[in-house]
Design a protein around this motif. Structure first.
Motif, PDB file in Angstrom:
ATOM      1  N   ALA A   1       0.858  -1.191   0.000  1.00 13.71           N
ATOM      2  CA  ALA A   1       0.000   0.000   0.000  1.00 13.71           C
ATOM      3  C   ALA A   1       0.895   1.243   0.000  1.00 13.71           C
ATOM      4  O   ALA A   1       1.988   1.208   0.564  1.00 13.71           O
TER       5      ALA A   1
ATOM      6  N   CYS B   1      -2.967  -4.922   0.847  1.00 14.60           N
ATOM      7  CA  CYS B   1      -3.257  -4.081   2.014  1.00 14.60           C
ATOM      8  C   CYS B   1      -4.032  -4.946   3.010  1.00 14.60           C
ATOM      9  O   CYS B   1      -5.066  -5.510   2.662  1.00 14.60           O
TER      10      CYS B   1
ATOM     11  N   THR C   1      -6.286  -4.584   5.287  1.00 16.73           N
ATOM     12  CA  THR C   1      -7.101  -3.402   5.568  1.00 16.73           C
ATOM     13  C   THR C   1      -7.593  -3.323   7.018  1.00 16.73           C
ATOM     14  O   THR C   1      -7.935  -2.243   7.484  1.00 16.73           O
TER      15      THR C   1
ATOM     16  N   VAL D   1      -5.921   3.160   5.215  1.00 23.77           N
ATOM     17  CA  VAL D   1      -7.322   3.113   4.791  1.00 23.77           C
ATOM     18  C   VAL D   1      -7.976   4.479   4.996  1.00 23.77           C
ATOM     19  O   VAL D   1      -8.651   5.006   4.107  1.00 23.77           O
TER      20      VAL D   1
ATOM     21  N   SER E   1      -7.747  -4.312  -2.462  1.00 17.38           N
ATOM     22  CA  SER E   1      -6.643  -5.039  -1.848  1.00 17.38           C
ATOM     23  C   SER E   1      -6.515  -6.437  -2.436  1.00 17.38           C
ATOM     24  O   SER E   1      -7.495  -7.181  -2.490  1.00 17.38           O
TER      25      SER E   1
ATOM     26  N   TYR F   1     -12.182  -1.739  -0.714  1.00 16.63           N
ATOM     27  CA  TYR F   1     -12.349  -1.366   0.695  1.00 16.63           C
ATOM     28  C   TYR F   1     -12.623   0.114   0.907  1.00 16.63           C
ATOM     29  O   TYR F   1     -13.101   0.512   1.972  1.00 16.63           O
ATOM     30  N   THR F   2     -12.304   0.976  -0.089  1.00 11.91           N
ATOM     31  CA  THR F   2     -12.738   2.379   0.005  1.00 11.91           C
ATOM     32  C   THR F   2     -13.305   2.788  -1.349  1.00 11.91           C
ATOM     33  O   THR F   2     -12.822   2.332  -2.396  1.00 11.91           O
TER      34      THR F   2
ATOM     35  N   ILE G   1     -15.699   3.812   3.540  1.00 10.56           N
ATOM     36  CA  ILE G   1     -15.064   2.496   3.687  1.00 10.56           C
ATOM     37  C   ILE G   1     -16.134   1.465   3.361  1.00 10.56           C
ATOM     38  O   ILE G   1     -17.239   1.524   3.915  1.00 10.56           O
TER      39      ILE G   1
ATOM     40  N   ASN H   1     -15.574  -2.058   3.140  1.00 12.52           N
ATOM     41  CA  ASN H   1     -15.338  -3.436   3.584  1.00 12.52           C
ATOM     42  C   ASN H   1     -15.757  -3.601   5.051  1.00 12.52           C
ATOM     43  O   ASN H   1     -15.330  -2.822   5.916  1.00 12.52           O
TER      44      ASN H   1
ATOM     45  N   THR I   1     -13.081  -4.147   7.831  1.00 12.77           N
ATOM     46  CA  THR I   1     -12.266  -2.929   8.023  1.00 12.77           C
ATOM     47  C   THR I   1     -13.055  -1.929   8.865  1.00 12.77           C
ATOM     48  O   THR I   1     -12.519  -1.308   9.787  1.00 12.77           O
TER      49      THR I   1
END
Ligand code: NAD
Length: 377
Positions: A76, A95, A97, A104, A116, A360-361, A366, A368, A371
């Motif tokens: 990352a 990543c 996460t 993140v 990721s 994840y973002t 966000i 995920n 996360t």
């Protein structure tokens, strides 16, 4: 669509997210590829080779980061790099996460869409994008060579004029992708191999490689969780497991540990008291070091000695074989990018299992669940 390939910042990282081969592929899908000067150096790929494949070399790293619609990396990006990314750009890298929370949060602030490689679903369709497997395979193979290099004994059985040499005894804890490759490699070197896993389903795979599967003689199906992954076991099972590992570890020359439970710290399978009873001259290669280690004494990126027993916690073992690690990783990344591209443009289908599973973002949020949970949301 501009795809940017930055040079990795970490001293410990020799891999790169694109090779001349995958640059050609990305151009075929309609992308323009920018590569930071020196990005391939540690994988023995020169700027010239990238240029020959059709990419443009950029020397200013900030310029490269700000130009990419898609940024592909191994690790990352650092917080200093993230501030230069374009809002709404897409980042593809490894990543963890639920652990790399500052990264993140910075990507969310910058409105970058993060994917990721750790989160790619382990499905048949996503197999060619499965970087965890491509890199774990390398780690399993190399761990055995590292152990062989440290050992004061031969791996194979040898009958010589000076006497018979018994084969080395290798114990593999955790028989997932890395563990199975470690078993296969140790068998090829002629060692006597035993393996343990909480998932009884792997018994057949271990035996098909010619190793002995050692198992806890209780309700042995309790370590099998959803989707064939391992899950936390009961205290009673853990006691039986410790007893079993103890009886085999005291005879082992090398132990390769690979046990992980997704989303958790690595389970401690070898407490210090057990290390004290191992044979002097024996070694532990702990492939779970990055997630805390399967041995209580493991220190990430250090090798420690106790009574003549070595415990190696090298974290980036795939990075010690950068040519093939980069070749395979970059193919995994190119496959994911091809999957999310249509007619040379990004086409993110948020309903798709692979796209939504590895994202994840997105748009300042966000996306995920684990996360979010790690951030207390
Ligand atoms: P992993 O890296 O998450 O874990 C490594 C191994 O450690 C696993 O076999 C796990 O059962 C084992 N383990 C966990 N706790 C343990 C303990 N206390 N003691 C001993 N062993 C323990 O696993 P992985 O290599 O990523 O593979 C996980 C699963 O995913 C496997 O079933 C594998 O076959 C499957 N997989 C599927 C695909 C696919 O279908 N595309 C691809 C790769 C992996």
């Amino acid at each position: 669509m501009i795809v940017a390939v930055p040079k990795e910042q970490s001293k410990n990282e020799t891999r790169v997210a694109a090779t001349p081969g995958t640059v050609k592929e990305l151009i075929k899908y309609g992308a323009k590829v920018l590569v930071e000067s020196g990005a391939g150096e540690a994988s023995f790929i020169s700027d010239k080779e990238y240029e020959k494949a059709g990419s443009t070399i950029i020397t200013d790293s900030k310029e490269l980061l700000s130009k990419g619609d898609v940024i592909i990396k191994v690790l990352a990006p650092t917080l200093d790099q993230i501030v230069h990314l374009q809002p709404k750009s897409v980042l593809i890298s490894f990543c963890q996460t639920s652990r790399e929370l500052n990264t993140v949060k910075a990507l969310r602030e910058q409105s970058v869409t993060g994917f990721s490689m750790h989160l790619i679903p382990r499905t048949t369709l996503a197999q060619k994008m499965d970087a965890l497997s491509s890199q774990a395979n390398i780690a399993g193979y190399k761990a055995v060579l590292m152990a062989a290099n440290k050992l004061g004994v031969y791996m194979p059985l040898l009958m010589t004029a000076a006497g018979t040499i018994r084969p080395a005894k290798i114990l593999v804890l955790g028989a997932g992708v890395a563990g199975l490759q470690a078993i296969a490699t140790a068998k090829r070197l002629g060692a006597q191999v035993e393996a343990f896993d909480v998932r009884p389903a792997v018994k057949e795979q271990v035996e098909s490689l010619g190793a002995k599967f050692i198992e806890v003689s209780s309700d042995t199906s309790e370590g099998e969780g959803e989707g064939g992954y391992a899950k936390e076991t009961s205290e009673e099972y853990k006691k039986l497991q410790q007893k079993l590992i103890h009886s085999h570890i005291i005879k082992a020359d090398a132990v390769i540990t690979t046990a992980l439970i997704p989303g958790r710290s690595a389970p401690v399978l070898i407490p210090s008291s057990m290390v004290e009873e191992m044979k002097p001259g024996s070694v532990i290669i702990d492939l779970a070091a990055e997630n805390g280690g399967n041995c209580e004494l493991t220190k990430v990126d250090e090798t420690i000695s106790l009574n003549g027993i070595e415990i190696d916690g090298t974290s980036n073992i795939p990075g010690t074989m950068p040519v093939h690690a980069s070749e395979l990783y970059s193919k995994n990344v190119a496959a994911l990018l091809a999957y999310m591209t249509k007619d040379g443009e990004l086409n993110l289908d948020l309903e798709d299992e692979i796209i939504s599973g590895s994202m994840y973002t997105h748009l300042g949020e966000i996306t995920n669940d684990s996360t979010k949970e790690a951030l207390g949301q």
